[in-house]
Scaffold this active site. Structure first.
Site, short mmCIF file in Angstrom:
data_model
loop_
_atom_site.label_atom_id
_atom_site.label_comp_id
_atom_site.label_asym_id
_atom_site.label_seq_id
_atom_site.Cartn_x
_atom_site.Cartn_y
_atom_site.Cartn_z
N CYS A 1 9.02 6.47 4.08
CA CYS A 1 7.91 7.32 3.65
C CYS A 1 8.09 7.84 2.23
CB CYS A 1 7.71 8.47 4.62
SG CYS A 1 7.09 7.92 6.21
N HIS B 1 -2.12 9.72 5.75
CA HIS B 1 -0.78 9.23 5.47
C HIS B 1 -0.71 7.70 5.40
CE1 HIS B 1 3.45 8.93 5.15
NE2 HIS B 1 3.78 8.95 6.42
#
Lengths: 400, 483
Positions: A88, A344
């Site tokens: 991430c 996201h």
């Protein structure tokens, strides 16, 4: 002793696609959408860009390996492009590549692009993936919510917090992000919610309910960076600059050494300490104007407030409930909606966070503009609490 | 000349925690055949989705090894439901138990008396044998067998010397190809013939022939036998045979039909483990295995019996139970219904066998490493020590974690991740020796997991690669004590 990256590189243009379930767009469309805004903002020509870094996480799933997806989507003039991936932290890692190249003097103008196309799997949640040939033989086939959910009970045990109180603080975090996302036209989720809705939602991974989880979104974000001198020559008199850019991957301590108690994220503590030193920030709670942290799950946002030294040890629940991180609080967190509501798209997320800080510092954040922000921090946490990569960036103006 | 007896030197058992109510089964099948209500009494032991004959056999062996450590010369695994037809199942058990590579593995199969035949062979040899037997037989929903079968395992060790707790006095075998049931290759369930024929032509004629031979070799008379062990769930079959053979009525051992069910190849040893756990020294045991013939074995318990107590034992496993009333869940675990698990169940579980081979002691035996420079215990074992204050290279010696004390550090119950029995529970487990392993939890009740909860390690099925017919195993954590 290295002097660090502070004020060596300016951001002269940024762009971000609309995030969401972009059934209408492929990764190339998303990258072009972000790029058009970015190039216009920078006020340069495509041919001025000398190198590129592209960040994408689920390569097989969405975009594809190598430099080609970026080079081909933007029809770049055969300039060098590097594809990076760091869970991430991928978007921030792309920015790090571009920033370091400019700081090194290897090129004058570079682009960092992050992109992810998650909604082509046919099911909800993140795609499945292998962890590695050995890891698959012993690690549980966990999901992302299940990985981070484990912070909940461990944090409650360490700080002697009642689970009901923890759940209420987690709910407050999601309610706040939904309220912020509602003001952001590019956000995936723009619906305000109530604390009761969060508490009543179906369980995804104990203690995380549906509204404790970030949106799974498609999107792209990018930045064009150069030296402060070139920025000035382009008319950006007090440009936005990178004050710190740090990365800390786990080395196995959390996974295999008994010293970690499961209630915090060790790499965040390490990356934050380095970033504050690099940026010259002594008291982050007093000096930071706004933050974008990796709120993949509400509990993650809560525990990293202590890891970032913004809340005292064991004090995150109280700060959250006091509204310290609300839009009208001392340090607004996820003013753009965060992972929770802006969305996201993994490879784009780090750059999306910097995009919000970049807009806020220039007074260009529209309805959600904060008064006179000076330093913004972005934080990514990729992987699981026991096996992860943290990136921390601090962004300000050259004069600060 | 000193007498060095050969016999049984240890025993253990395993009964899975789930106990399916036969009343609930009969209620679910009432539409099919109301007469099945006659079988709707008591409960049967049912394996969890991640248990098979191999994992249960490991647990039974651990039950006895925990009581007395042993390095057997041979390990025999008896079962009619071996997970692999061509891969040493017994060999995998050797790895799971952390036994030496020089332990010779053998799979014994092909008949419900595979275990008693293997026991007789072991008793006739001079080496030390660990014999572990287990079955997880499937039966079609609605069949009588689905009511009468149970899942379970038992183990014995065979050797000689003062540690013998039940001395071998004699044995006899009869082979007779009476096919009262069979299961051909590729079939998931038994094909079963009429019970009256199986009883009159089978049990009542073949068992006496084997028993008489064994009693004669042991030099004892039938009325001297204290414990008559014969698996079988036909009504009164043990009592009928006892009467026919002149055995005392009080010698008949309860076949555990009401609490466990018939555990197939494991059942004679399970009943033996039950008796050894509650009888006295100096008692005569007649152990019979039946299936295309019969084995009869005569044993006499010795004073050393009182020194041996298995870690949990039959009584312990019986009390560690969780009532289950969901017949559909049992059918899904058995693969008899094709439940919808969603797209996440499609995740490819292909095994890199080169890796599995390199890491086999870690995966099969939960063997981590202990750094000889700093003492740090870690999993997995690697070349560089994980202790941030050490980091020494090539200092780790193997250290098995499977039998070490541990507790829950973090946990979640995940309703998104795929498992045949949601939720998928996992978390970080802290070992008392300092190691930390993120692993799955199994055999838990809703709300039971908590930070600090003591757990023990169990060897379980991790993934079933249906595409390639391979199943892989790893260790999971389960709450200690009463489940």
């Amino acid at each position: 002793m290295a002097k660090g990256i502070r004020d060596k590189v300016a951001i002269i243009g940024m762009g971000c696609s609309r995030f969401g379930e972009r059934w209408d767009a492929g990764p190339d469309d998303l990258m072009l959408e972000a790029f058009q805004e970015c190039l216009h903002d920078a006020g340069i020509q495509k041919s001025d860009i000398q190198a590129g870094w592209m960040g994408v996480f689920f390569d097989e799933q969405s975009v594809g390996k190598s430099a080609l997806p970026l080079s081909m989507a933007l029809r770049l003039p055969n300039i060098p492009v590097t594809r990076v991936e760091n869970l991430c932290a991928t978007g921030t890692e792309a920015l790090r590549g571009a920033v370091y190249a400019v700081a090194a003097g290897a090129c004058d103008i570079a682009i960092a692009m992050g992109v992810e196309k998650l909604k082509d799997t046919g099911f909800g949640g993140l795609p499945e993936r292998t962890k590695g040939t050995f890891e698959d033989l012993w690690l549980p086939q966990n999901t992302a919510p299940g990985g981070f959910a484990q912070l909940g009970a461990a944090y409650a045990a360490r700080t002697r917090t009642d689970m009901a109180d923890l759940k209420r603080a987690m709910a407050h975090i999601s309610v706040k992000s939904h309220a912020n996302g509602a003001l952001n036209p590019k956000a995936h989720l723009r619906n305000p919610i109530t604390e009761q809705q969060v508490l009543d939602a179906r369980m995804v991974a104990y203690p995380l309910g549906l509204f404790d989880c970030a949106g799974v979104s498609d999107g792209a974000a990018c930045a064009i960076v150069t030296t402060p001198e070139i920025a000035r020559s382009l008319g950006k008199h007090n440009p936005v600059t990178v004050k710190a850019l740090q990365l800390a991957p786990s080395n196995g301590v959390e996974l295999a050494h008994g010293s970690w108690d499961g209630s915090y994220t060790l790499t965040t503590r390490i990356a934050a300490k380095r970033a504050y030193e690099e940026a010259g920030i002594r008291d982050p709670r007093a000096e930071l104007s706004l933050i974008e942290v990796h709120d993949c799950f509400s509990v993650t946002e809560l525990v990293v407030m202590e890891d970032l030294r913004l809340s005292p040890e064991g004090g995150a629940v109280r700060d959250v409930m006091d509204g310290f991180f609300d839009r009208d609080g001392k340090i607004p967190c996820q003013i753009d909606g965060g992972l929770k509501c802006f969305g996201h798209p993994i490879g784009a997320t780090g750059l999306r966070m910097v995009y919000e800080i970049y807009l806020q510092l220039q007074g260009r954040a529209g309805e959600r503009q904060l008064p006179d922000p000076r330093f913004g921090l972005t934080h990514n946490l990729g992987g699981l609490p026991n096996r992860n990569i943290t990136s921390v960036a601090i962004i300000g103006r050259l004069g600060d | 000349m000193t007498h060095s007896p050969i016999g049984i030197i240890g025993f253990g058992a395993y009964i899975p925690r789930l106990r399916l109510s036969r009343k609930a089964m009969a209620a679910a099948l009432d539409w099919l055949d109301p007469n099945l209500a006659a079988h709707g009494k008591g409960e049967r032991a049912v394996a969890n989705w991640d248990e098979d004959s191999l994992t249960m056999a490991v647990e039974a062996a651990r039950d006895l090894l925990a009581a007395r450590a042993l390095s057997p010369d041979r390990l025999v695994f008896a079962s009619t439901t071996l997970p692999f037809q061509d891969r040493s199942n017994a060999g995998l058990i050797i790895d799971a138990l952390g036994l030496a590579e020089t332990t010779r593995p053998a799979d014994a199969t092909g008949s419900l008396r595979a275990a008693t035949s293997a026991l007789l062979s072991a008793l006739e040899q001079t080496c030390t044998t660990l014999l572990t037997a287990a079955d997880r037989r499937l039966a079609r929903p609605g069949s009588v067998q689905d009511f009468t079968y149970g899942h379970g395992a038992a183990a014995v060790t065979v050797g000689s010397g003062p540690g013998v707790i039940a001395e071998f006095l004699g044995g006899h075998s009869i082979f007779r190809d009476l096919v009262d049931h069979y299961r051909a290759e590729g079939e998931d369930a038994d094909y079963v013939l009429e019970e009256r024929w199986a009883r009159d032509e089978g049990y009542l004629k073949i068992v006496p022939a084997a028993v008489k031979g064994a009693l004669a070799q042991a030099g004892i008379s039938a009325d001297q036998v204290d414990h008559f062990i014969l698996p079988g769930t036909m009504a009164k079959i043990q009592a009928t045979l006892a009467g026919k053979l002149g055995l005392r009525a009080d010698s008949v051992v309860d076949p555990l039909a009401a609490s466990v069910g018939d555990t197939g190849a494991a059942h004679a040893l399970l009943m033996l483990a039950d008796i050894l756990g509650r009888t006295q020294p100096g008692r005569l045991i007649l152990l019979v295995g039946y299936g295309q013939g019969a084995d009869a074995i005569v044993l006499r318990t010795t004073p050393a019996l009182s020194d041996f107590i298995p870690a949990t034992g039959v009584a312990g496993w019986l009390s560690r139970r969780q009532a289950e009333n969901n017949y559909l869940k049992h059918m899904s675990f058995s693969g008899m219904v094709n439940i919808h698990f969603g797209m996440r169940a499609e995740h490819d579980k292909r095994t890199a066998h080169t890796v599995a081979y390199r890491k086999r002691d870690m995966v099969n035996g939960l063997t981590g490493g202990r750094c000889t420079a700093c003492g740090c215990v870690q999993f997995p074992r690697t070349r560089a020590c994980v202790n941030p204050a050490c980091g020494a290279i090539d200092t780790q010696e193997p250290l098995r974690l499977a039998d070490e004390a541990a507790s829950v550090k973090t946990f979640t119950e995940d309703w998104l991740g795929f498992t045949p029995c949601p939720p998928l529970a996992y978390g970080n487990v802290q070992f008392a020796n300092g190691a930390n392993v993120m692993m799955e939890f199994t055999d838990i009740q809703a709300g039971q997991l908590a930070v600090g909860l003591p757990v023990r390690m169990v060897f379980r099925l991790k993934d079933d690669d249906e595409k390639r017919g391979f199943r892989r195993y790893f260790w999971k954590a389960t709450p200690q004590g009463e489940g």
